[in-house]
Design a protein around this motif. Sequence first.
Motif, PDB file in Angstrom:
ATOM      1  N   SER A 104      12.273   3.645  -4.503  1.00 58.65           N
ATOM      2  CA  SER A 104      11.185   2.656  -4.413  1.00 58.65           C
ATOM      3  C   SER A 104      10.419   2.569  -5.724  1.00 58.65           C
ATOM      4  O   SER A 104       9.652   1.640  -5.934  1.00 58.65           O
ATOM      5  N   PHE A 160      12.796  14.741   4.138  1.00 58.26           N
ATOM      6  CA  PHE A 160      12.309  14.083   2.922  1.00 58.26           C
ATOM      7  C   PHE A 160      11.624  15.060   2.004  1.00 58.26           C
ATOM      8  O   PHE A 160      11.763  15.018   0.800  1.00 58.26           O
ATOM      9  N   ALA A 213       5.233   5.750   3.309  1.00 60.39           N
ATOM     10  CA  ALA A 213       5.239   4.586   2.427  1.00 60.39           C
ATOM     11  C   ALA A 213       6.658   4.288   1.957  1.00 60.39           C
ATOM     12  O   ALA A 213       7.088   3.140   1.930  1.00 60.39           O
ATOM     13  N   HIS A 214       7.405   5.348   1.627  1.00 56.71           N
ATOM     14  CA  HIS A 214       8.765   5.161   1.120  1.00 56.71           C
ATOM     15  C   HIS A 214       9.689   4.597   2.195  1.00 56.71           C
ATOM     16  O   HIS A 214      10.530   3.751   1.921  1.00 56.71           O
ATOM     17  N   CYS A 215       9.529   5.056   3.438  1.00 58.89           N
ATOM     18  CA  CYS A 215      10.426   4.608   4.516  1.00 58.89           C
ATOM     19  C   CYS A 215       9.887   3.379   5.251  1.00 58.89           C
ATOM     20  O   CYS A 215      10.542   2.879   6.154  1.00 58.89           O
ATOM     21  N   GLY A 216       8.679   2.953   4.918  1.00 58.05           N
ATOM     22  CA  GLY A 216       8.093   1.799   5.596  1.00 58.05           C
ATOM     23  C   GLY A 216       7.803   2.052   7.056  1.00 58.05           C
ATOM     24  O   GLY A 216       7.872   1.138   7.882  1.00 58.05           O
ATOM     25  N   ARG A 252      17.302  13.945  -3.611  1.00 58.39           N
ATOM     26  CA  ARG A 252      16.915  14.042  -2.195  1.00 58.39           C
ATOM     27  C   ARG A 252      16.431  12.704  -1.665  1.00 58.39           C
ATOM     28  O   ARG A 252      16.780  12.290  -0.559  1.00 58.39           O
ATOM     29  N   GLN A 256       0.848  -1.174   0.000  1.00 56.69           N
ATOM     30  CA  GLN A 256       0.000   0.000   0.000  1.00 56.69           C
ATOM     31  C   GLN A 256       0.884   1.224   0.000  1.00 56.69           C
ATOM     32  O   GLN A 256       1.535   1.550   0.984  1.00 56.69           O
ATOM     33  N   GLY A 257       0.944   1.862  -1.140  1.00 56.64           N
ATOM     34  CA  GLY A 257       1.731   3.091  -1.239  1.00 56.64           C
ATOM     35  C   GLY A 257       0.894   4.247  -0.751  1.00 56.64           C
ATOM     36  O   GLY A 257      -0.159   4.060  -0.152  1.00 56.64           O
ATOM     37  N   ALA A 258       1.384   5.456  -1.029  1.00 57.41           N
ATOM     38  CA  ALA A 258       0.653   6.630  -0.578  1.00 57.41           C
ATOM     39  C   ALA A 258      -0.570   6.870  -1.459  1.00 57.41           C
ATOM     40  O   ALA A 258      -1.568   7.412  -1.034  1.00 57.41           O
ATOM     41  N   SER A 287      18.490  10.866   1.239  1.00 55.30           N
ATOM     42  CA  SER A 287      17.880  10.694   2.558  1.00 55.30           C
ATOM     43  C   SER A 287      17.554   9.234   2.866  1.00 55.30           C
ATOM     44  O   SER A 287      17.519   8.838   4.018  1.00 55.30           O
ATOM     45  N   THR A 288      17.341   8.413   1.830  1.00 54.69           N
ATOM     46  CA  THR A 288      17.097   6.992   2.099  1.00 54.69           C
ATOM     47  C   THR A 288      18.398   6.210   2.240  1.00 54.69           C
ATOM     48  O   THR A 288      18.461   5.229   2.972  1.00 54.69           O
ATOM     49  N   LYS A 308      15.746   0.361  -4.054  1.00 56.45           N
ATOM     50  CA  LYS A 308      15.941   0.609  -2.623  1.00 56.45           C
ATOM     51  C   LYS A 308      16.330  -0.679  -1.908  1.00 56.45           C
ATOM     52  O   LYS A 308      17.318  -0.729  -1.182  1.00 56.45           O
ATOM     53  N   SER A 315      17.366   8.595  10.323  1.00 55.00           N
ATOM     54  CA  SER A 315      18.183   7.475   9.892  1.00 55.00           C
ATOM     55  C   SER A 315      19.649   7.796  10.122  1.00 55.00           C
ATOM     56  O   SER A 315      20.112   8.898   9.824  1.00 55.00           O
ATOM     57  N   ARG A 331      16.554  13.341   8.780  1.00 56.01           N
ATOM     58  CA  ARG A 331      16.681  13.678   7.367  1.00 56.01           C
ATOM     59  C   ARG A 331      15.392  14.271   6.815  1.00 56.01           C
ATOM     60  O   ARG A 331      14.320  13.794   7.123  1.00 56.01           O
ATOM     61  N   PRO A 391      21.945   7.119   3.180  1.00 56.15           N
ATOM     62  CA  PRO A 391      22.917   8.120   3.625  1.00 56.15           C
ATOM     63  C   PRO A 391      24.328   7.831   3.099  1.00 56.15           C
ATOM     64  O   PRO A 391      24.691   6.669   2.912  1.00 56.15           O
ATOM     65  N   GLU A 450       2.314  11.060   3.868  1.00 54.11           N
ATOM     66  CA  GLU A 450       1.986   9.662   3.589  1.00 54.11           C
ATOM     67  C   GLU A 450       2.991   9.053   2.610  1.00 54.11           C
ATOM     68  O   GLU A 450       3.399   7.903   2.761  1.00 54.11           O
ATOM     69  N   ARG A 451       3.407   9.858   1.640  1.00 50.89           N
ATOM     70  CA  ARG A 451       4.373   9.329   0.690  1.00 50.89           C
ATOM     71  C   ARG A 451       5.699   9.004   1.382  1.00 50.89           C
ATOM     72  O   ARG A 451       6.319   7.987   1.111  1.00 50.89           O
TER      73      ARG A 451
END
Lengths: 236, 337
Positions: free
Chosen positions: A150, B150, B251-254, A188, A23-25, A192-193, A104, B143, B148, A195, B247-248
């Motif tokens: 992702s 986003f 979802a991206h970071c779980g 970005r 379930q994404g955004a 940020s995901t 990712k 993290s 960070r 580092p 929300e995005r």
Amino acid sequence: MSDLVKMEGITDLTKIGAELISQGAEAKTFKLNYFGMECIIKERFVKTYRHPTLDSKISNKRILQEIRSLNKCKKNGIDVPGLLFVDIVQTRIMMEFVNGITVKQFLYNNCENNYQNTQTPEIIRICREIGQQVCKIHDLNLIHGDLTTSNILLRTSTNNSTVFIDFGLSYTSTLAEDKAVDLYVLERAFISTHPNSESLFNEILQSYKDSSKNSPSVINRLDQVRLRGRKKLAFG
Amino acid sequence: MVIVMGFEGSANKLGIGIVKDDGTILSNIRHTYITPPGEGFLPKDTAEHHRSWIISLVKRSLTESGLTHKDIDCLAYTKGPGMGPPLRSVAVTVRMLSQLWKKPIVAVNHCIAHIEMGRLITGAKNPTVLYVSGGNTQVISYSLKKYRIFGETIDIAVGNCLDRFARVINIPNDPSPGYNIEQLAKKGKNLVELPYVTKGMDVSFGGILSNIESIAKNPVRLKEYTVEDLCYSLQETVFSMLVETAERAMAHCGQTEILAVGGVGCNERLQQMINQMVSQRNGQSFAIDERYCIDNGAMIAWAGYLIFKNNITTPLCETSTTQRFRTDQVEVTWRDD
């Protein structure tokens, strides 16, 4: 066609054997076996927090953009999931199931949070391919709008070639500005995901630069876009 | 036992808080500089306000907590980001007190203080943070020793957008312009179409503000819509954008937790929208009330304690202030996850 007809009246896809995989955004993604073929159904659900008028306006706009962009990419040889069926009323699209993992996940699996010392040739190749493909997308005057690690998959059957997904925020533009913002979003999300992965992003940029004659103006613009966030230690 | 006194004055709120090392808040008082309707707060006047109130606030907080200055172990102050002159007035006072009382100083990043206060009050472990106020709009995730960013606003902050609209429609700044817009919005019914601007994880409010300003100043359009409708539409549009980007990021970071902090974070409509969003994803939302959401001294004291407990202090010669101090510049020494 019988299954498709059946799908139309069904509000809960799990009742026809579909399995919720993420379930994404924006949407829920289901996996369904359709006449022996694995496929994905992406269903945009009503956002209860949003005003209904605003929600349906946004939702309809994005599903149309997604379909148009997927088609445009496919026609021009950029690997995206093949589009199988569209149901505007229930805001669903049915697509090919891509067997593979997200970039990712791949980076998490292979780098263990240390992106400086673990640059295998495979990782470099993937980064260069991302740069090249993003450049191809931009050359079609298409802006992805939500480039993150992702939203890029690696297809197992073709030795981890990249597949771009989730074009819900995409739009058409010829401006270097919009393309630069697109790269900035990726930068970005990347940094940020993951580092300390600046050097990997530089690989992406380098290959973006090498892939088209339009690239230099976009890269120049990117330098201006970077200065824009608030409260940076720079004046711009 | 460690007791820290915190000083906040980055915008129009002057706050003094005293916090114990177990997170007990011994005192948390605030004095807000309120301007007449139609006017914002200017740096010079705000600094003047802070200078004239800070000593009596320090005295009051000591009385309220039943302590003397001898019980305080450390002084924490806001280094930035914020308005220069108000920040400086507070920093000068802190330097003075530090020499008078012979206490060490710790410099604190204002945004980090908001996040840590939110985690302290709600008990959220590793939430996606939606930091929304008059000066900042950021979606943050932790993290590897850094908070960070986003997504963030690329022009004005969401609270600034609301405040400036409050000035256009000339509503009082007491207790706060955002609160008064929220009350008017409750009576609004018709949704005015406004731009909806998200760029990836980033948002922009400048265009929305000019758009709604032009409607509010146009007598013809005002026949179609009431001021209440405009407040309602503005809130619905900008909050949807914020919740969507948050929300995005989730979802991206779980991540499953979300925490709203900052002055706009205590808006009940925003909290309701966040709740609706997380209930659709089986997540959990955390919200805090105005005592801790709006700028306050206790949050600076608590963030100061977190730094101080690892024996980090700021030497007197480095106790400067800065208007530009990003959330992601701070090394998070107190978290090990």
